[in-house]
Design a protein around this motif. Sequence first.
Motif, PDB file in Angstrom:
ATOM      1  N   GLU A   1       0.735  -1.371  -0.195  1.00 14.51           N
ATOM      2  CA  GLU A   1      -0.145   0.105   0.085  1.00 14.51           C
ATOM      3  C   GLU A   1       0.884   1.446  -0.050  1.00 14.51           C
ATOM      4  O   GLU A   1       0.509   2.403  -0.560  1.00 14.51           O
ATOM      5  CB  GLU A   1      -0.991  -0.028   1.159  1.00 14.51           C
ATOM      6  CG  GLU A   1      -1.936  -1.178   1.273  1.00 14.51           C
ATOM      7  CD  GLU A   1      -1.569  -2.279   1.447  1.00 14.51           C
ATOM      8  OE1 GLU A   1      -0.273  -2.592   1.900  1.00 14.51           O
ATOM      9  OE2 GLU A   1      -2.391  -3.431   1.618  1.00 14.51           O
ATOM     10  N   PHE A   2       1.963   1.378   0.923  1.00 12.95           N
ATOM     11  CA  PHE A   2       2.784   2.320   0.729  1.00 12.95           C
ATOM     12  C   PHE A   2       3.244   2.825  -0.457  1.00 12.95           C
ATOM     13  O   PHE A   2       3.478   4.136  -0.841  1.00 12.95           O
ATOM     14  CB  PHE A   2       4.002   2.440   1.775  1.00 12.95           C
ATOM     15  CG  PHE A   2       4.794   1.466   1.650  1.00 12.95           C
ATOM     16  CD1 PHE A   2       5.871   1.657   1.165  1.00 12.95           C
ATOM     17  CD2 PHE A   2       4.778   0.105   2.177  1.00 12.95           C
ATOM     18  CE1 PHE A   2       7.079   0.771   0.741  1.00 12.95           C
ATOM     19  CE2 PHE A   2       5.842  -0.912   1.918  1.00 12.95           C
ATOM     20  CZ  PHE A   2       6.821  -0.614   1.171  1.00 12.95           C
TER      21      PHE A   2
ATOM     22  N   SER B   1       0.184   7.249  -6.218  1.00 16.07           N
ATOM     23  CA  SER B   1      -0.825   8.120  -6.531  1.00 16.07           C
ATOM     24  C   SER B   1      -0.849   9.411  -6.244  1.00 16.07           C
ATOM     25  O   SER B   1      -1.621  10.320  -6.818  1.00 16.07           O
ATOM     26  CB  SER B   1      -1.720   7.374  -5.409  1.00 16.07           C
ATOM     27  OG  SER B   1      -1.783   7.837  -4.199  1.00 16.07           O
TER      28      SER B   1
ATOM     29  N   GLU C   1       1.864   2.086  -3.561  1.00 15.97           N
ATOM     30  CA  GLU C   1       1.044   2.572  -4.264  1.00 15.97           C
ATOM     31  C   GLU C   1       0.611   3.852  -3.907  1.00 15.97           C
ATOM     32  O   GLU C   1       0.025   4.962  -4.815  1.00 15.97           O
ATOM     33  CB  GLU C   1      -0.429   1.681  -4.121  1.00 15.97           C
ATOM     34  CG  GLU C   1      -0.287   0.222  -4.557  1.00 15.97           C
ATOM     35  CD  GLU C   1      -0.014   0.201  -6.311  1.00 15.97           C
ATOM     36  OE1 GLU C   1      -0.470   1.241  -7.003  1.00 15.97           O
ATOM     37  OE2 GLU C   1       0.548  -0.708  -6.735  1.00 15.97           O
ATOM     38  N   ALA C   2       0.456   4.441  -2.602  1.00 13.87           N
ATOM     39  CA  ALA C   2       0.304   5.697  -2.145  1.00 13.87           C
ATOM     40  C   ALA C   2       1.280   6.794  -2.643  1.00 13.87           C
ATOM     41  O   ALA C   2       0.735   7.985  -3.053  1.00 13.87           O
ATOM     42  CB  ALA C   2       0.225   5.740  -0.619  1.00 13.87           C
TER      43      ALA C   2
END
Length: 278
Positions: free
Chosen positions: A165-166, A172, A168-169
Amino acid sequence: MVALIVVAAASPLLVKLSGQDAFTYHIDLLDPVRGNAPRGSFGGVSGEHWFGVEPLTGRDLFSIVVLGLRTSLVIAIVVTAVTTVVGTLLGITAAYVGGWFDAILSRLLDFLFGFPQLVFMIALGIIVPAKVPRTVLLVGVLSVFGWAGLARLIRAQARSLVTREFVEAARSVGSSGWWVITRELLPNLLGPVLVIATLSIPGYIGAEAALSFLGVGVPPPTPSLGRSISDSIAWVYTGTDPWFMVFPGIALFVAVLGFTLLGDGVRDAFDVRLRRTH
């Protein structure tokens, strides 16, 4: 390891304090009857020559050992630094970018792992002109083949982080690929990188000694532990001067063992599962 590094760094000062050097011949300390082996006991050990003298030349063995230790450590540490930087960045980049870059790097790694490295190193040491500094040649050759193993391991580790997730964050919000690689992925891989790098140093110390042992490493008169051990074999075999091997062998053994234990300690420090058992 601190003691070894201090000895290697201060080797010119230690040689000066001993009152000797690694290049002066002391023919008067050799016994022609015994094939120019050192006079006296324990290879000519005395108050002036703390480790004795080298057969055939009479050069001070203490100077040769401490300067040879510096040669081995400098080559091993420089090669480790180069291979760690190159292998880490390429491994993380391949995992992050994927696609054609990952495919090309994978084929290159397969080629390097299947290539007869030792034969190539020996041949290169013979055919490269003598004007090329052998220390630079050793660093270059060992670095070319040394980064592959680290790159493959880091690539495998990084692939498990790319989908987290980090990462992808960071993507983004418009972070560049270099930012993600250096600020997101690299800090999370620092532990394995340090462990592998530390454990690589004794391997490079042994590789430099092995190449010098085979006669394609650092050329004389530059001191080298591997070459001293190679030169001592005939004297040990005949029993004329078995002490010639003792001090270079001990220095090489302690250096390899020390860095190996240091690498084990670094690995244990970053192993979460091992810490939980204590």
